[in-house]
Design a protein around this motif. Structure first.
Motif, PDB file in Angstrom:
ATOM      1  N   ILE A  89      -2.441   9.189  26.782  1.00 60.22           N
ATOM      2  CA  ILE A  89      -3.197   7.939  26.596  1.00 60.22           C
ATOM      3  C   ILE A  89      -2.679   6.855  27.535  1.00 60.22           C
ATOM      4  O   ILE A  89      -3.451   6.109  28.147  1.00 60.22           O
ATOM      5  CB  ILE A  89      -3.128   7.492  25.119  1.00 60.22           C
ATOM      6  CG1 ILE A  89      -3.993   8.437  24.251  1.00 60.22           C
ATOM      7  CG2 ILE A  89      -3.573   6.049  24.956  1.00 60.22           C
ATOM      8  CD1 ILE A  89      -3.855   8.197  22.763  1.00 60.22           C
ATOM      9  N   ASN A  90      -1.356   6.774  27.689  1.00 62.42           N
ATOM     10  CA  ASN A  90      -0.772   5.764  28.573  1.00 62.42           C
ATOM     11  C   ASN A  90      -1.200   5.987  30.028  1.00 62.42           C
ATOM     12  O   ASN A  90      -1.483   5.039  30.764  1.00 62.42           O
ATOM     13  CB  ASN A  90       0.757   5.775  28.471  1.00 62.42           C
ATOM     14  CG  ASN A  90       1.249   5.243  27.127  1.00 62.42           C
ATOM     15  OD1 ASN A  90       0.519   4.542  26.419  1.00 62.42           O
ATOM     16  ND2 ASN A  90       2.478   5.583  26.762  1.00 62.42           N
ATOM     17  N   ILE A  91      -1.226   7.263  30.436  1.00 64.48           N
ATOM     18  CA  ILE A  91      -1.655   7.590  31.811  1.00 64.48           C
ATOM     19  C   ILE A  91      -3.117   7.206  32.003  1.00 64.48           C
ATOM     20  O   ILE A  91      -3.500   6.624  33.030  1.00 64.48           O
ATOM     21  CB  ILE A  91      -1.471   9.087  32.097  1.00 64.48           C
ATOM     22  CG1 ILE A  91       0.019   9.460  32.083  1.00 64.48           C
ATOM     23  CG2 ILE A  91      -2.112   9.484  33.428  1.00 64.48           C
ATOM     24  CD1 ILE A  91       0.819   8.874  33.213  1.00 64.48           C
ATOM     25  N   TYR A  92      -3.949   7.496  30.999  1.00 64.51           N
ATOM     26  CA  TYR A  92      -5.380   7.165  31.088  1.00 64.51           C
ATOM     27  C   TYR A  92      -5.554   5.659  31.267  1.00 64.51           C
ATOM     28  O   TYR A  92      -6.323   5.209  32.127  1.00 64.51           O
ATOM     29  CB  TYR A  92      -6.099   7.630  29.826  1.00 64.51           C
ATOM     30  CG  TYR A  92      -7.594   7.387  29.852  1.00 64.51           C
ATOM     31  CD1 TYR A  92      -8.471   8.388  30.265  1.00 64.51           C
ATOM     32  CD2 TYR A  92      -8.131   6.149  29.481  1.00 64.51           C
ATOM     33  CE1 TYR A  92      -9.839   8.173  30.308  1.00 64.51           C
ATOM     34  CE2 TYR A  92      -9.493   5.912  29.528  1.00 64.51           C
ATOM     35  CZ  TYR A  92     -10.347   6.930  29.936  1.00 64.51           C
ATOM     36  OH  TYR A  92     -11.700   6.706  29.978  1.00 64.51           O
ATOM     37  N   ILE A  93      -4.823   4.870  30.443  1.00 67.57           N
ATOM     38  CA  ILE A  93      -4.901   3.411  30.547  1.00 67.57           C
ATOM     39  C   ILE A  93      -4.465   2.954  31.938  1.00 67.57           C
ATOM     40  O   ILE A  93      -5.078   2.070  32.555  1.00 67.57           O
ATOM     41  CB  ILE A  93      -4.029   2.736  29.453  1.00 67.57           C
ATOM     42  CG1 ILE A  93      -4.641   3.002  28.070  1.00 67.57           C
ATOM     43  CG2 ILE A  93      -3.891   1.241  29.713  1.00 67.57           C
ATOM     44  CD1 ILE A  93      -3.754   2.561  26.915  1.00 67.57           C
ATOM     45  N   GLY A  94      -3.425   3.584  32.462  1.00 66.81           N
ATOM     46  CA  GLY A  94      -2.947   3.241  33.798  1.00 66.81           C
ATOM     47  C   GLY A  94      -4.013   3.469  34.867  1.00 66.81           C
ATOM     48  O   GLY A  94      -4.198   2.639  35.767  1.00 66.81           O
ATOM     49  N   TYR A  95      -4.732   4.582  34.763  1.00 68.37           N
ATOM     50  CA  TYR A  95      -5.811   4.850  35.721  1.00 68.37           C
ATOM     51  C   TYR A  95      -6.911   3.787  35.600  1.00 68.37           C
ATOM     52  O   TYR A  95      -7.464   3.317  36.603  1.00 68.37           O
ATOM     53  CB  TYR A  95      -6.409   6.240  35.489  1.00 68.37           C
ATOM     54  CG  TYR A  95      -5.651   7.359  36.171  1.00 68.37           C
ATOM     55  CD1 TYR A  95      -5.340   7.294  37.525  1.00 68.37           C
ATOM     56  CD2 TYR A  95      -5.265   8.497  35.471  1.00 68.37           C
ATOM     57  CE1 TYR A  95      -4.652   8.325  38.149  1.00 68.37           C
ATOM     58  CE2 TYR A  95      -4.575   9.531  36.088  1.00 68.37           C
ATOM     59  CZ  TYR A  95      -4.267   9.433  37.433  1.00 68.37           C
ATOM     60  OH  TYR A  95      -3.589  10.453  38.045  1.00 68.37           O
ATOM     61  N   MET A  96      -7.261   3.413  34.350  1.00 68.90           N
ATOM     62  CA  MET A  96      -8.308   2.428  34.143  1.00 68.90           C
ATOM     63  C   MET A  96      -7.899   1.064  34.699  1.00 68.90           C
ATOM     64  O   MET A  96      -8.740   0.304  35.203  1.00 68.90           O
ATOM     65  CB  MET A  96      -8.622   2.289  32.637  1.00 68.90           C
ATOM     66  CG  MET A  96      -9.257   3.531  32.016  1.00 68.90           C
ATOM     67  SD  MET A  96     -10.833   3.996  32.796  1.00 68.90           S
ATOM     68  CE  MET A  96     -10.291   5.371  33.825  1.00 68.90           C
TER      69      MET A  96
END
Length: 572
Positions: A89-96
């Protein structure tokens, strides 16, 4: 604020990704497969020695395993348990939030990649349908003795030295040969630029300017399809070997372009003696690659001290200086022409005008060149513009179209100038406007620009009729013309008339037929004709988009080639 918004989106994405692993209806119908284990593959391939390949862009489809996280993800990098959830989830937020992540770290064995660091980033990238990721790659080399493993190691060493990835060859020694070829090219490139360019940088230039154009021209001429188990990259090496072979037997400095065209023609001729079965420009890409190789050869000649680019540009500058003193309308057209090409045109004009027949355009003194420039303006440049004005040629025409039309019309004037003395001795007009008077008028009335070209064709048609009128057995001569694609050079008929007068009709026809058959039976002669005629036609703009290469677009026919060759050798 933004983080909470992306957090909710990330949680939904994670659930959606997990659900995708269970199939369309969510019943777990998809067969679950684990990621490949790097250690298992490493052991199987005995791949323990490694080399760092640096940072590269790697397709996600080639990332098939993991070094340490095989149990946490399936083969699509979909999480298999919630221990990875928060990190995912943290990686996904980082991409966004468009954060900058460092490159993932991948281990490579043969053509597959395994994640050492960045499993969660690869998982999210898969969900987001990324095509590739930036990765630092460590390649591990199989140490078996099988030929394919030896080839693989040689390919890896070649890739490490050159940075070129997609050249796959079938024999280990060929990589060393290719590397030597690049080093030779690097020496020429550095000599030309008087600098020490890094080998990887030179390799990329060589790949773009030499290897890739040759490969595309081979592909578009379908050479690979006609070689059993053919590897297109191996065939490129055959072209390079052919280049050295030609230079060895001729003692010349044959370039990449001539070697490529000649190799393709030789291959086609060996399987089919048909005169029309020759090198072709198939697409706009083909033309681009042809021009790229031609430019490379010219630049290599420059670096070898045999180049003439600067001299051509200087002559073009001289032309511009002269035209600047003329009315603006002429200067406006002159500015549309490329200076270096103008230099080439004027040098060719000087060679045509030379009284002793020796080509000395680049070697004359400045006064000779200045006189030639003025004469070129009077005899070529102004008549071309005068013709354009008579057909209401638009001044704002597309630049490239203008240059092509100027070159094509100039080519006709050059051809007539070359025949000037012959035509005058025969009491025929040699000036373009006199020959094309009715056609130019028709072009201005009906707007059919194709009618504008064809002065030489008119003369040849008249000369053929005149020649046939001097024969009793017209049919036999016409059969010879049909077999060898006719005649396209006026001077060919001049030589044929001489032969007819010298030997009489029966002996002339017997000799012509016999000699043409002998010439046609020689692969060397047919191939020489094909290569030279194709290159001359392309360089002179005779093969155009509307013409089919190898047929009506060629500058001259096999009969023209044979007569010219025999005339030069003093046999006729």
């Amino acid at each position: 604020m933004y983080q909470s918004q992306y957090l909710s989106e990330a949680q939904d994405a994670y659930k959606k990704f997990l659900k995708s692993s269970k199939g369309i209806l969510g019943f777990g119908l998809r067969k679950e497969e684990n990621l490949k284990s790097f250690s298992d593959v490493q052991k199987k391939e005995n791949a323990y020695n490694s080399v760092n390949l640096g940072v590269k862009e790697i397709p996600l489809s080639k990332i098939t395993g993991s070094v340490e996280k095989c149990k946490d993800f399936d083969r699509h990098f979909i999480p298999k348990n919630d221990t990875v959830k928060q990190r995912w989830i943290n990686i996904y937020i980082g991409y966004m939030e468009e954060k900058m992540f460092p490159p993932v770290v991948l281990y490579k064995i043969k053509d597959n990649y395994y994640v050492y660091d960045g499993n969660h980033r690869i998982s999210v990238a898969n969900f987001l349908n990324f095509a590739s990721v930036e990765a630092e790659v460590q390649e591990f080399l199989p140490t078996g003795d099988a030929e394919d493993e030896i080839i693989y190691r040689e390919h890896m060493y070649f890739e490490k030295e050159t940075g070129i990835e997609d050249i796959i060859l079938t024999e280990p020694k060929k990589y060393r040969y290719l590397e030597d070829e690049i080093r030779n090219y690097a020496a020429l490139l550095n000599k030309r630029g008087n600098r020490n360019t890094k080998f990887k940088e030179v390799s990329k230039i060589w790949y773009r300017e030499v290897f890739l154009p040759i490969r595309i021209l081979l592909k578009e001429n379908k050479i690979e399809e006609n070689i059993p188990q053919g590897n297109i990259n191996d065939i490129v090496l055959s072209v390079l070997a052919h280049k050295y072979y030609i230079n060895e037997i001729t003692g010349g400095k044959t370039g990449y372009l001539f070697s490529t065209v000649d190799f393709i023609n030789l291959f086609k001729t060996s399987g089919d003696r048909n005169l029309n079965n020759c090198f072709q420009i198939v697409t706009e890409k083909s033309r681009e690659m042809y021009d790229r190789l031609k430019k490379t050869d010219e630049e290599i000649q420059e670096s070898s001290g045999n180049g003439n680019r600067k001299k051509m540009e200087q002559i073009g500058d001289m032309f511009t200086e002269k035209v600047m003193r003329m009315p603006d309308v002429y200067f406006a057209y002159a500015k549309k022409l490329d200076n270096r090409k103008l230099g080439e045109y004027i040098v060719e004009y000087m060679d045509i005008k030379s009284e002793d027949g020796k080509k000395k355009g680049l070697y004359g003194n400045r006064k000779d060149v200045e006189i030639a420039v003025l004469n070129y303006i009077i005899e070529i440049f102004l008549p071309v513009l005068e013709i354009f004005s008579k057909i209401n040629y638009p001044e704002n025409e597309n630049l490239e179209i203008f240059r092509k039309k100027y070159c094509k019309l100039q080519r006709e004037l050059f051809s007539l100038l070359y025949l000037r003395d012959v035509l005058i001795s025969e009491g025929k007009p040699y000036k373009y406007e006199n020959i094309m008077k009715n056609r130019i008028k028709s072009v201005s009335e009906v707007g059919n620009e194709k009618m504008l070209y064809g002065a030489i064709g008119i003369l040849i048609n008249d000369k053929e009729k005149e020649f046939l009128d001097n024969l009793k057995n017209k049919r036999r001569f016409l059969d010879i013309l049909e077999k060898y694609n006719g005649v396209k050079k006026y001077e060919t008929y001049v030589e044929l008339f001489i032969m007819l007068d010298n030997y009489g009709e029966e002996k002339f026809l017997n000799m012509l037929e016999k000699h043409l058959e002998e010439h046609y039976s020689s692969i060397e002669a047919v191939n020489r004709y094909k290569t030279q005629s194709v290159m001359d036609s392309l360089d002179n703009g005779s093969i155009c988009e509307e013409m089919e290469p190898g047929k009506e677009g060629l500058e001259y026919t096999f009969i023209d080639f044979y007569i010219k060759r025999k005339s030069e050798e003093g046999i006729l």
